[in-house]
Design an enzyme around this catalytic site. Structure first.
Site, mmCIF file in Angstrom:
data_model
loop_
_atom_site.group_PDB
_atom_site.id
_atom_site.type_symbol
_atom_site.label_atom_id
_atom_site.label_comp_id
_atom_site.label_asym_id
_atom_site.label_seq_id
_atom_site.Cartn_x
_atom_site.Cartn_y
_atom_site.Cartn_z
ATOM 1 N N ASP A 15 0.830 -1.212 0.000
ATOM 2 C CA ASP A 15 0.000 0.000 0.000
ATOM 3 C C ASP A 15 0.868 1.268 0.000
ATOM 4 O OD1 ASP A 15 -1.958 1.866 0.414
ATOM 5 O OD2 ASP A 15 -2.883 0.834 2.110
ATOM 6 N N ASP A 50 -10.610 4.016 -1.158
ATOM 7 C CA ASP A 50 -11.219 2.997 -0.286
ATOM 8 C C ASP A 50 -12.741 2.959 -0.412
ATOM 9 O OD1 ASP A 50 -8.623 2.887 0.514
ATOM 10 O OD2 ASP A 50 -9.056 2.977 2.657
HETATM 11 C C1 GLA Z 1 -5.461 2.226 2.930
HETATM 12 C C2 GLA Z 1 -5.984 1.072 2.069
HETATM 13 C C3 GLA Z 1 -6.985 0.258 2.866
HETATM 14 C C4 GLA Z 1 -6.316 -0.284 4.122
HETATM 15 C C5 GLA Z 1 -5.729 0.866 4.936
HETATM 16 C C6 GLA Z 1 -4.863 0.372 6.096
HETATM 17 O O1 GLA Z 1 -6.467 3.122 3.248
HETATM 18 O O2 GLA Z 1 -6.558 1.567 0.899
HETATM 19 O O3 GLA Z 1 -7.504 -0.798 2.087
HETATM 20 O O4 GLA Z 1 -5.328 -1.193 3.764
HETATM 21 O O5 GLA Z 1 -4.900 1.704 4.131
HETATM 22 O O6 GLA Z 1 -4.290 1.401 6.827
#
Ligand code: GLA
Length: 683
Positions: free
Chosen positions: A414, A494
Site C-alpha cells: 500500500d 477505499d
Molecule cells: C489504505 C488502504 C486500505 C487499508 C488501509 C490500512 O487506506 O486503501 O484498504 O489497507 O490503508 O491502513
C-alpha cells in the site's frame, strides 16, 4: 375576562393568524422561484454516519465552514447521497460546500458531487478541513432527478462532516420538490441450497511456479463424508483423499490436465483442473477474507485464526474462498496509544518485528494452512503504512524474505507514505504522511519504482506470493501493474458500505477493463457485505438489492473477492450471497475477461463479460430510483446472435430460450438491483 372569552379570543387570534399565514403562502406560491434545500424532506438521504440535519451540522452545531457561519443548509456525513425529484421543474441549483469546522484537529477529506439524471454535472474536487466554502452553481434545465453526493475524498470517511450551505433551487414556479429513496430494505434469499450429490466448485485453472510449494484445495458442495481423488496428477503432487488438498512440488514448467473427482453416498462428480506451471500465478481472481473492513486497527492473530475457523465452519471454504489476509496493524506502530502496538519496529539486524498481538507469524501461517486455506499480509513501500505502522522502506528484501520464511502466500502493498519518500521526507510524522499519500505518484517511473522493487524480491522467494498493489489507481496502474509483477491493483480509493461509494467505484471501472487478464486483475476494493465497520461493527448499510448488485458486478469485473466482514457474525443473507457457485463461476472464469458496460437504457446499465465456453454473463444493473420493467430485444448490442438459452444465475434456473432476431426478454430489475443472466448458444 372569563375563561370562555379568553378561549374565544385565542381562537379568533389563531384564525386571524391562519388567514394571514395562508394569504402569505398564496402570494408566495404564485411568485415562488426559490426552493431551499432545507425546506425539503432530508430524511431520505443515505449517509455514512448520523442522521441528515437541517440547518445544523451533523453534530447539531451551527453550520460553519472555514470560520464562516451559515444559517441554512444540509449537514451530512460522507458517504452521503440525497436524491431530489425535479421533474424538469428547476432551472438552477446553487450552494456552497465544505467541511464543517466542528471536526477541528481531525483530517477529513471529501468531494461534493452533483449528478443530474446520473450524469456528473459538478464536482468540488477533494476538500479538506479549513478550505473556504466552494461555490456550486449548476444549470438544471430538463433534469428529472438530481443527486447530491459526497464521497470520502479517498481517505476513508473518518470525521467527514460535510455541509451543503445556502443550498437552493430556482424553479419554474413550483414551491417544493420530493426527495426519494425507494430502495427496498427487506433481505431476501436467492441462492438455492446446493444438492446433496457432490459438485466440485471454485477455480478451474491454477498457476504455480516450478519448485514452489503447491497447495490447491479441491472444493465441493454436497453431503459429507466426501472423498476426493485426482487422475493425471503429475509427478511431485499428491492428493489427500479426505480433505481434497493437493500438495507437493512441480519441478518442470508445463500445462497439466488433471481430472478431479468428489464422491459421497449420493454419487460422484468429475471436473477438469488445468495446472499451469510457469511464471504466472493468480490465474483466477483471489478469493478470501481481509481484516480491514471489519477490524481495522484492532486486528489480532486470535481474530485472524477465528476468521479462518469460520471460513471452514460456515462452509464458505467449499465454494472456493481461500485467502485469510491480515491488513494493516500486524506491525508495530510509531505513535499509537495502544501499548500492544508499541514494540520494537525491527530487530538489530533490521528484520521486521510483528507487534505483540502477532507473536508467532509462522505458527499462524501453519495454522491457516492446516485448515486448507492460505494466508496474506500487508505492508507499504514507504516508511510507514497508512495507519502509521512500520513499512518496508529500505528493508524490502528482508521483508520479502521474512514473509516467505513465515510461509505467507499474499502481500498487499500500500503506497501510503511513499509520497514522503518522493518528497525527501522519509521519516516524517506518519499523519502528515497520509495527507501526502496521494501526491507524487502521477509520474509513471516514480509510481512504478517501489512496486517493481518489491515485485522483484517477491519473485526471488522460494514460494508463490500473490502481489496485490494498492495505490488507488494513480498513473493508470492497470497499464503497468503487471510489468512490475503485480497480480492485482486497486483502481480506486477505499470503499465504504454505502451506495454512493459502490456506485462511484462502479462508474469508474470501464477505463481499466481491457487490462484484466489471468494473473493481472483490476481491484475495485474489498467487499462490504455482512457486519463491517472498521472497528465500529454494524450491518452493511447497503440494502439487499445493492448487495446483490455489488457481488454481481465484482464477479463480472473479475475482481478479487475479499470478504470484509466479521466472519463470526455471518448471517443467513450474507452467507447465501457468498455461496452462489454459478455467480462465483463468473468471477473465476478461466478466460479472465472483465465486463464493461455495453449499453445504457435510462438508469439501466448493461454489463457483458465473455466467458471461456463462449457464453456471456450479462448484468442488467439498475442504478436508478425506479423499477426497470422493460421488454428487451437489443441482443446484438450484447454481442449475442442466434438461438440462446438464458439462465438466471442468482436463482440458478433457466428462464428463457430465445432466438435473438425475433425474441424478447422481459426484464424487471429492482431499484439498485440486478439481474445476472448467462446467455449460452443452443445451436
Ligand atoms: C489504505 C488502504 C486500505 C487499508 C488501509 C490500512 O487506506 O486503501 O484498504 O489497507 O490503508 O491502513
Amino acid at each position: 375576562m372569563s375563561l370562555k372569552n379568553v378561549t374565544r379570543n385565542i381562537r379568533l387570534d389563531a384564525i386571524a393568524g391562519l388567514i394571514i399565514i395562508c394569504g402569505l403562502m398564496g402570494i408566495d406560491q404564485l411568485s415562488a422561484q426559490t426552493v431551499w434545500l432545507d425546506q425539503l424532506e432530508l430524511s431520505t438521504a443515505t449517509q455514512g454516519y448520523g442522521i441528515p440535519m437541517k440547518n445544523k451540522s451533523i453534530d447539531n452545531n451551527t453550520l460553519t465552514i472555514a470560520g464562516k457561519t451559515f444559517e441554512r443548509g444540509f449537514g451530512s456525513h460522507s458517504e452521503s447521497s440525497l436524491t431530489v425529484l425535479l421533474e424538469g421543474k428547476a432551472t438552477l441549483f446553487t450552494a456552497q460546500v465544505g467541511i464543517d469546522d466542528e471536526v477541528k484537529g481531525q483530517r477529513p477529506a471529501a468531494e461534493f458531487i452533483v449528478y443530474g439524471d446520473n450524469k456528473k454535472l459538478w464536482s468540488s474536487g477533494v476538500m479538506r478541513l479549513g478550505d473556504a466554502a466552494r461555490p456550486c452553481s449548476v444549470k438544471l434545465e430538463g433534469v428529472q432527478k438530481l443527486e447530491l453526493a459526497v464521497t470520502d475524498g479517498g481517505n476513508g470517511n473518518y470525521y467527514d462532516h460535510v455541509d451543503w450551505v445556502d443550498a437552493r433551487f430556482e424553479t419554474n414556479g413550483v414551491n417544493t420538490f420530493k426527495t426519494y429513496s425507494p430502495v427496498a430494505t427487506v433481505p431476501y434469499i436467492l441462492t438455492p441450497a446446493p444438492p446433496a450429490e457432490p459438485k466440485i466448485t471454485g477455480a478451474k485453472v491454477f498457476g504455480v511456479r516450478p519448485g514452489s510449494p503447491f497447495q490447491f484445495l479441491v472444493t465441493a458442495t454436497g453431503d459429507r463424508p466426501m472423498s476426493f481423488s485426482a487422475s493425471g496428477l503429475p509427478k511431485g503432487l499428491k492428493i489427500n483423499i479426505q480433505t481434497g488438498l493437493i500438495t507437493g512440488k512441480l519441478s518442470k514448467a508445463g500445462t497439466y490436465l488433471i481430472i478431479l473427482e468428489a464422491k459421497n453416498a449420493k454419487g460422484k462428480f468429475q471436473r477438469k483442473l488445468r495446472v499451469e506451471c510457469g511464471d504466472r500465478i493468480a490465474l483466477t481472481p483471489p478469493m478470501g477474507w481481509n481484516s480491514w473492513n471489519c477490524f481495522a486497527n484492532e486486528v489480532s492473530a486470535d481474530k485472524v485464526k477465528r476468521a479462518a475457523d469460520e471460513m471452514v465452519k460456515s462452509g464458505l471454504i467449499n465454494h472456493g474462498w481461500t485467502y485469510i489476509n491480515i491488513d494493516d496493524f500486524w506491525e508495530n506502530n510509531r505513535d499509537s496509544k495502544d501499548q500492544s502496538l508499541r514494540g520494537k519496529l525491527r530487530d538489530e539486524a533490521g528484520n521486521i518485528v510483528p507487534n505483540s498481538r502477532f507473536v508467532d507469524m509462522k505458527g499462524l501461517a501453519d495454522y491457516v494452512h492446516g485448515l486448507g486455506l492460505k494466508i496474506g499480509l500487508y505492508s507499504s513501500p514507504g516508511p510507514w503504512t497508512c495507519g502509521g505502522c512500520v513499512g518496508s522502506y529500505d528493508h524490502e528484501k528482508q521483508d520479502a524474505e521474512s514473509y516467505a520464511k513465515w510461509g505467507f502466500d499474499y502481500l498487499k502493498y500500500d503506497w501510503c507514505s511513499y509520497g514522503n519518500v518522493i518528497n525527501g521526507l522519509p521519516n516524517n510524522d506518519p499523519y502528515k504522511v497520509s495527507s501526502l499519500s496521494y501526491n507524487g505518484g502521477s509520474e509513471i517511473n516514480t509510481a512504478m519504482k517501489p512496486f517493481k522493487l518489491m515485485g522483484e524480491y517477491l519473485r526471488q522467494q522460494p514460494r508463490d506470493i500473490v502481489y496485490s498493489l494498492c495505490q488507488y489507481g494513480m498513473s493508470d496502474v492497470w497499464k503497468w501493474g503487471g510489468s512490475v509483477g503485480g497480480n492485482s491493483w486497486r483502481t480506486t480509493n477505499d470503499i465504504t458500505d454505502t451506495w454512493s461509494s459502490v456506485k462511484s467505484i462502479v462508474l469508474d471501472q470501464d477505463k481499466s477493463a481491457a487490462y484484466a487478464k489471468p494473473g493481472n486483475w483490476n481491484d475495485p476494493d474489498m467487499l462490504v457485505v455482512g457486519t463491517v465497520g472498521w472497528g465500529n461493527p454494524h450491518k452493511s448499510k447497503l440494502k439487499p438489492d445493492e448487495q446483490y448488485l455489488h457481488i454481481s458486478l465484482w464477479s463480472l469485473f473479475s475482481a478479487p473477492l475479499l470478504i470484509g466482514c466479521d466472519m463470526e457474525k455471518l448471517d443467513d443473507f450474507t452467507l447465501n450471497l457468498l455461496t452462489n457457485d454459478e455467480v462465483i463461476d463468473v468471477n473465476q472464469d478461466p478466460l479472465g475477461k472483465q465486463a464493461t458496460c455495453v449499453q445504457t437504457i435510462g438508469d439501466l446499465r448493461i454489463y457483458v463479460k465473455e466467458l471461456e465456453d463462449g457464453s456471456r454473463a450479462v448484468g442488467f444493473c439498475n442504478f436508478g430510483f425506479e423499477i426497470v420493467d422493460i421488454s428487451y430485444k437489443d441482443f446484438d448490442k450484447l454481442g449475442i446472435n442466434g438461438q440462446f438459452k438464458v439462465r438466471d444465475l442468482w436463482r440458478q434456473k433457466e428462464i428463457a430460450n430465445i432466438e435473438t432476431k425475433t425474441g424478447q426478454l422481459s426484464l424487471k430489475v429492482p431499484v439498485h438491483g440486478v439481474l445476472l443472466y448467462k446467455f449460452t448458444l443452443v445451436k
